[in-house]
Design a protein around this motif. Structure first.
Motif, short mmCIF file in Angstrom:
data_model
loop_
_atom_site.label_atom_id
_atom_site.label_comp_id
_atom_site.label_asym_id
_atom_site.label_seq_id
_atom_site.Cartn_x
_atom_site.Cartn_y
_atom_site.Cartn_z
N GLU A 38 0.84 -1.20 0.00
CA GLU A 38 0.00 0.00 0.00
C GLU A 38 0.88 1.24 0.00
N GLY A 39 0.56 2.16 -0.90
CA GLY A 39 1.29 3.42 -0.97
C GLY A 39 0.31 4.57 -1.17
N TYR A 40 0.69 5.74 -0.68
CA TYR A 40 -0.20 6.91 -0.71
C TYR A 40 0.62 8.12 -1.13
N THR A 41 0.16 8.80 -2.16
CA THR A 41 0.82 10.02 -2.61
C THR A 41 -0.19 11.15 -2.58
N PHE A 42 0.11 12.17 -1.78
CA PHE A 42 -0.70 13.37 -1.74
C PHE A 42 -0.13 14.35 -2.76
N LEU A 43 -0.99 14.91 -3.60
CA LEU A 43 -0.60 15.90 -4.59
C LEU A 43 -1.37 17.19 -4.35
N LEU A 44 -0.66 18.27 -4.09
CA LEU A 44 -1.30 19.58 -4.08
C LEU A 44 -1.26 20.06 -5.52
N GLN A 45 -2.43 20.26 -6.10
CA GLN A 45 -2.51 20.64 -7.50
C GLN A 45 -3.01 22.06 -7.65
N GLY A 46 -2.48 22.75 -8.65
CA GLY A 46 -2.90 24.10 -8.97
C GLY A 46 -3.55 24.15 -10.34
N SER A 47 -4.44 25.12 -10.53
CA SER A 47 -5.11 25.32 -11.82
C SER A 47 -5.60 26.76 -11.88
N ALA A 72 -2.62 3.26 -3.69
CA ALA A 72 -2.25 2.05 -4.41
C ALA A 72 -2.12 0.89 -3.44
N GLY A 73 -2.17 -0.32 -3.98
CA GLY A 73 -1.95 -1.52 -3.17
C GLY A 73 -3.22 -2.34 -2.98
N THR A 74 -3.07 -3.38 -2.18
CA THR A 74 -4.14 -4.35 -1.99
C THR A 74 -5.31 -3.80 -1.18
N THR A 75 -5.03 -3.18 -0.04
CA THR A 75 -6.10 -2.69 0.84
C THR A 75 -5.77 -1.28 1.33
N PRO A 76 -5.67 -0.29 0.44
CA PRO A 76 -5.30 1.05 0.90
C PRO A 76 -6.38 1.68 1.78
N SER A 77 -5.92 2.31 2.83
CA SER A 77 -6.79 3.08 3.72
C SER A 77 -5.90 4.01 4.51
N ILE A 78 -6.21 5.31 4.47
CA ILE A 78 -5.41 6.30 5.18
C ILE A 78 -6.34 7.32 5.82
N THR A 79 -6.02 7.71 7.04
CA THR A 79 -6.80 8.71 7.76
C THR A 79 -5.90 9.89 8.04
N PHE A 80 -6.40 11.10 7.75
CA PHE A 80 -5.57 12.30 7.84
C PHE A 80 -6.41 13.55 8.00
N THR A 81 -5.74 14.62 8.40
CA THR A 81 -6.26 15.97 8.40
C THR A 81 -5.28 16.78 7.57
N ALA A 82 -5.77 17.66 6.70
CA ALA A 82 -4.86 18.42 5.83
C ALA A 82 -5.35 19.85 5.66
N TRP A 83 -4.37 20.79 5.61
CA TRP A 83 -4.69 22.19 5.41
C TRP A 83 -3.49 22.93 4.84
N LEU A 84 -3.75 24.13 4.35
CA LEU A 84 -2.69 25.06 3.94
C LEU A 84 -2.45 26.02 5.07
N SER A 85 -1.20 26.31 5.34
CA SER A 85 -0.84 27.19 6.44
C SER A 85 0.21 28.19 5.99
N GLU A 86 0.31 29.28 6.74
CA GLU A 86 1.42 30.19 6.53
C GLU A 86 2.71 29.44 6.80
N ARG A 87 3.77 29.80 6.11
CA ARG A 87 5.05 29.15 6.40
C ARG A 87 5.55 29.62 7.75
#
Length: 142
Positions: free
Chosen positions: A60-69, A126-141
């Motif tokens: 199992e693998g997890y890739t987070f992508l911050l995307q712009g448009s 990706a992977g056989t049984t992917p499952s991920i729990t998270f909190t995500a946000w944008l912050s000031e540097r």
């Protein structure tokens, strides 16, 4: 992992205690969480707090992508502004260590090839049984 403080603004919270089991965009209220950050260079941090993930079978693998448009619906001009790989060493292209649970802060800017007006967070699972729990946000540097 460094313990840094990243201010949380509810207006840039992609999701809190989100569990995802497949590839997709992070959603709030059943719709993609898209933020208008405007034109002009914006320097910020993508903060992802990982509270749990499945690595039972080791593939199992997890890739987070911050995307712009420049299109609010991301119908055109999509660019990956930042990436974060999580998972066991065997599936990560980024290094030979298993990712620990905890907080990840990735410096990011909307100025890559162009100054993108909108951002969203996408998970590639990706992977056989992917499952991920998270909190995500944008912050000031910090």
């Amino acid at each position: 992992m460094a313990k840094r403080y990243y201010p949380l603004d509810a207006n840039t919270l992609f999701g809190e205690d989100v569990t995802m089991t497949a590839t997709g965009n992070v959603q709030k209220g059943g719709v993609d969480a898209v933020f208008k950050i405007g034109k002009g260079r914006q320097d910020m941090s993508l903060v992802v707090d990982i509270s749990a993930y499945d690595a039972t079978t080791g593939d199992e693998g997890y890739t987070f992508l911050l995307q712009g448009s420049n299109a609010e619906d991301f119908s055109d001009d999509i660019e990956n502004l930042a990436a974060l790989e999580i998972g066991p060493a065997a599936v990560r292209t980024g290094g030979a260590r298993t990712s620990p649970i905890g907080r990840y802060g990735i410096p990011v800017s909307n100025d890559l090839i162009d100054e993108f007006t909108y951002v969203r967070l996408r998970l590639i699972a990706a992977g056989t049984t992917p499952s991920i729990t998270f909190t995500a946000w944008l912050s000031e540097r910090p």
